[in-house]
Design a protein around this motif. Structure first.
Motif, PDB file in Angstrom:
ATOM      1  N   ARG A 309     -34.263   6.893   6.108  1.00 50.77           N
ATOM      2  CA  ARG A 309     -33.822   6.203   4.886  1.00 50.77           C
ATOM      3  C   ARG A 309     -33.051   4.929   5.229  1.00 50.77           C
ATOM      4  NH1 ARG A 309     -29.160   6.625   1.861  1.00 50.77           N
ATOM      5  NH2 ARG A 309     -28.428   8.459   3.003  1.00 50.77           N
ATOM      6  N   TRP A 310     -32.199   4.976   6.242  1.00 47.38           N
ATOM      7  CA  TRP A 310     -31.434   3.788   6.603  1.00 47.38           C
ATOM      8  C   TRP A 310     -32.307   2.746   7.296  1.00 47.38           C
ATOM      9  CZ3 TRP A 310     -27.466   2.402   4.185  1.00 47.38           C
ATOM     10  CH2 TRP A 310     -26.541   3.325   3.698  1.00 47.38           C
ATOM     11  N   TYR A 311     -33.265   3.194   8.085  1.00 51.92           N
ATOM     12  CA  TYR A 311     -34.184   2.228   8.694  1.00 51.92           C
ATOM     13  C   TYR A 311     -34.978   1.495   7.614  1.00 51.92           C
ATOM     14  CZ  TYR A 311     -33.378   4.310  13.338  1.00 51.92           C
ATOM     15  OH  TYR A 311     -32.829   4.736  14.516  1.00 51.92           O
ATOM     16  N   ARG A 312     -35.370   2.205   6.585  1.00 50.68           N
ATOM     17  CA  ARG A 312     -36.081   1.569   5.472  1.00 50.68           C
ATOM     18  C   ARG A 312     -35.158   0.597   4.738  1.00 50.68           C
ATOM     19  NH1 ARG A 312     -41.035   3.723   3.967  1.00 50.68           N
ATOM     20  NH2 ARG A 312     -41.634   5.644   5.057  1.00 50.68           N
ATOM     21  N   ALA A 313     -33.884   0.967   4.618  1.00 53.48           N
ATOM     22  CA  ALA A 313     -32.918   0.064   3.979  1.00 53.48           C
ATOM     23  C   ALA A 313     -32.768  -1.216   4.801  1.00 53.48           C
ATOM     24  CB  ALA A 313     -31.564   0.764   3.844  1.00 53.48           C
ATOM     25  N   ALA A 314     -32.769  -1.079   6.122  1.00 56.02           N
ATOM     26  CA  ALA A 314     -32.696  -2.260   6.993  1.00 56.02           C
ATOM     27  C   ALA A 314     -33.913  -3.149   6.791  1.00 56.02           C
ATOM     28  CB  ALA A 314     -32.594  -1.825   8.454  1.00 56.02           C
ATOM     29  N   LEU A 315     -35.068  -2.522   6.696  1.00 58.39           N
ATOM     30  CA  LEU A 315     -36.297  -3.279   6.478  1.00 58.39           C
ATOM     31  C   LEU A 315     -36.259  -3.992   5.135  1.00 58.39           C
ATOM     32  CD1 LEU A 315     -39.055  -3.927   7.697  1.00 58.39           C
ATOM     33  CD2 LEU A 315     -39.944  -1.865   6.615  1.00 58.39           C
ATOM     34  N   ASP A 316     -35.760  -3.317   4.098  1.00 56.96           N
ATOM     35  CA  ASP A 316     -35.637  -3.935   2.775  1.00 56.96           C
ATOM     36  C   ASP A 316     -34.667  -5.111   2.797  1.00 56.96           C
ATOM     37  OD1 ASP A 316     -37.405  -2.098   1.749  1.00 56.96           O
ATOM     38  OD2 ASP A 316     -35.858  -0.749   0.983  1.00 56.96           O
ATOM     39  N   ALA A 317     -33.698  -5.059   3.717  1.00 60.55           N
ATOM     40  CA  ALA A 317     -32.731  -6.153   3.837  1.00 60.55           C
ATOM     41  C   ALA A 317     -33.282  -7.309   4.659  1.00 60.55           C
ATOM     42  CB  ALA A 317     -31.445  -5.637   4.481  1.00 60.55           C
TER      43      ALA A 317
END
Length: 608
Positions: A309-317
């Motif tokens: 979930r946090w890796y996806r958040a990084a990608l979204d950022a």
């Protein structure tokens, strides 16, 4: 825009005195005093006092009471008060009448108002009239107006004019924190590129030191980005405690990158829990690096869903590391197809390590043709591992020249195993000087094989030394022995055997036995054989036979011959013959001949 002009505050007019007493009493008295002053100014303005009307209009403007401020400012302006003209322009600008505001700013600027000249210069710049903007901003700056100096520097810097830094410095010296920050950034960039600056102490170090001073001044005035940069400088210098303080200051002021940096500082200090708090704060404000750090933290704990979930958040950022880390996570879980997708996404975005990882994945799947371009792309982008992997790929095809080219490129960037391969190639070519240079790089970079081969090269050059009796320690350790020992401590079995042999040659039986035993227990048949020899010389033939047996079972012909002799002396002729047969099979030729003669003799004894 300046809100108040020259007569901006009652403090500056000298008409307001603070009362003493407790804090609450001071506030109450201050309010009463301000109300009384306002009443006095209103009465004076009604009687035609232009200065009082100007100060009263400024006071009301500051409070946002535009309707009440306007008549007083107009009256003072009509009486020739330039501060009132400036503030009337501010009021009209706030009301949405920029052209009329510019007219009053011009009146005030012509009358000598630096604040009005600054406002007028800003007005012209916003409308694209840079010559007029420069004229009025220069008028303001030359009168010592700090905002005018900063705005002029900003305009000149935008156009690439040489005088920008001088005016930026002027504004910074007068306390403008953004000017101090931008001046520091400019000095930092110049120092980073090695450009020299005029004056004493020229050179990159001088520029970097001055940049740090301006960062410090801007940070002390509350500039959060300056605090972040100052923290980074201090961290690079190893002053972690002070760096942490500035990161904390910046992070508390809302700078997510500082919160992220503070998290890494805390993690390195062993406080993972506090690090996670700051990473969370930064990630929630859109910092992709912090989101990746949180993802890695949860991945280490085995919380793969939260990590994802946090890796996806990084990608979204917008952080491509998020896709790369998702690929790593999927690869660890055996989700090869998903890993390939994430690697591809990051690789197409220019992530060089993702391109290298994708190539490895394709190579493992048997797609060498598909892997090669990704290795090339990663290597050209600066991935040292990819350059080394290209060398392996070409070497596997027998294209030694191309392999060496990529090995050399990786070795030049400090890749120890690549340096080892270059060293081996140079040895094959007979270029011992270049071979030694690369082997030293490999050994210094942590390659056990590099250390062993370097030691072997140095060992071959040294003159022979006289033998000494066991137990008589005479010789000093040579450089080659030190490299053997480095390789041995890294688990290199041949190096361990060699260190044992050198120790035995020095007469250090205990050290020799230790290294032989270490190598033997790791599976070295030479180590087991030599340990057996050492034990036999010390009178422990039964234990020696155990190690010779282990060596012979691993294919060591001399160990088999030794066992045959041991059993023959014991009178166990059949067992002796069996080991003699084994020695004949294993060789080498000299051992096979001796074992053959022993076997024949044992047969005769058995048949007699």
């Amino acid at each position: 825009m300046d809100v108040m002009g020259e007569k901006a505050t009652l403090f500056e007019s000298g008409r307001f005195a603070q009362s003493s007493g407790t804090e609450s009493a001071r506030d109450e008295l201050a309010d009463m005093g301000e109300a009384a002053e306002e009443t006095r100014l209103a009465l004076a303005a009604q009687s035609g006092d232009a200065e009082a009307a100007s100060v009263l209009g400024a006071m009301l403007l500051r409070r946002g009471e535009l309707d009440a401020a306007e008549p007083h400012l107009r009256a003072a302006t009509a009486a020739g008060d330039r501060a009132a003209a400036n503030n009337l322009g501010v009021l009209l600008h706030q009301r949405g009448y920029p052209e009329e505001a510019a007219g009053w700013w011009r009146v005030a600027a012509v009358a000598g108002s630096a604040a009005a000249a600054h406002a007028l210069g800003r007005y012209h710049r916003e409308r694209g009239d840079e010559p007029a903007a420069e004229y009025w901003l220069r008028q303001s700056a030359e009168q010592g107006h700090v905002l005018g100096a900063y705005a002029l520097a900003d305009l000149l810097e935008h156009r690439g004019d040489a005088g920008a830094e001088d005016w930026m410095r002027s504004a910074a010296e007068r306390g403008h924190r953004e000017a101090a920050y931008r001046l520091a950034r400019a000095l930092d960039r110049a120092a980073g590129h090695g450009e020299e600056r005029p004056g004493e102490g020229n050179g990159p170090d001088s520029g970097a030191a001055e940049a740090e001073q301006w960062y410090r001044q801007a940070a002390a005035r509350g500039h959060r980005k300056a605090a972040l940069q100052l923290g980074a400088i201090l961290e690079r210098r190893g002053e972690l405690k002070e760096a942490g303080r500035w990161y904390l200051t910046s992070a508390k002021d809302g700078e997510p990158r500082a919160a992220c940096a503070l998290g890494f500082l805390l993690r390195d200090a062993g406080d993972t829990q506090s690090a996670a708090v700051w990473w969370l704060r930064a990630a929630q404000e859109g910092d992709g690096n912090a989101a990746n750090a949180l993802g890695a933290l949860h991945a280490e704990r085995g919380e793969t869903q939260t990590a994802e979930r946090w890796y996806r958040a990084a990608l979204d950022a917008g952080d491509d590391n998020g896709a790369y880390n998702l690929g790593l996570l999927c690869a660890e879980q055996g989700r090869t197809a998903q890993a390939e997708q994430w690697y591809r996404r990051a690789a197409y975005a220019g992530h060089r390590e993702a391109a290298n990882a994708l190539a490895i994945l394709l190579l493992q799947g048997g797609d060498a043709a598909g892997a090669e371009p990704w290795f090339s792309k990663a290597a050209e982008a600066g991935s040292v591992d990819a350059a080394f992997n290209l060398g392996i790929l070409y070497a596997g095809r027998g294209e030694e020249r191309m392999a060496l080219r990529w090995y050399e490129r990786a070795a030049a960037a400090g890749h120890a195993e690549a340096a080892l391969q270059v060293g081996i190639a140079r040895l094959r070519e007979g270029d011992e000087r270049e071979a030694e240079r690369h082997l030293r790089c490999a050994a210094g970079g942590g390659s056990a094989e590099g250390a062993y081969r370097l030691a072997t090269l140095l060992d071959a050059r040294r003159p022979p030394e006289p033998a000494h009796e066991l137990g008589e320690i005479v010789h000093e350790k040579t450089e080659c022995e030190e490299w053997y020992e480095r390789a041995a401590t890294q688990g290199h079995r041949r190096a361990q055997v060699r260190v044992g042999m050198l120790a035995a040659a020095r007469g250090d039986v205990v050290e020799a036995a230790r290294w032989y035993r270490t190598a033997a227990e790791a599976g070295s048949r030479n180590g087991a054989f030599n340990l057996g020899l050492l034990l036999a010389r010390e009178g422990s033939e039964p234990e020696a036979a155990v190690w010779w047996s282990r060596a012979a079972d691993a294919g060591h012909g001399r160990a088999a011959l030794r066992l045959a002799l041991v059993y023959a002396r014991r009178g166990e002729l059949a067992e002796g013959q069996r080991w003699a047969d084994r020695a004949v099979e294993l060789g080498p030729a000299e051992v096979a001949q001796r074992a053959g003669r022993l076997r024949d003799a044992l047969r005769e004894e058995l048949s007699a």
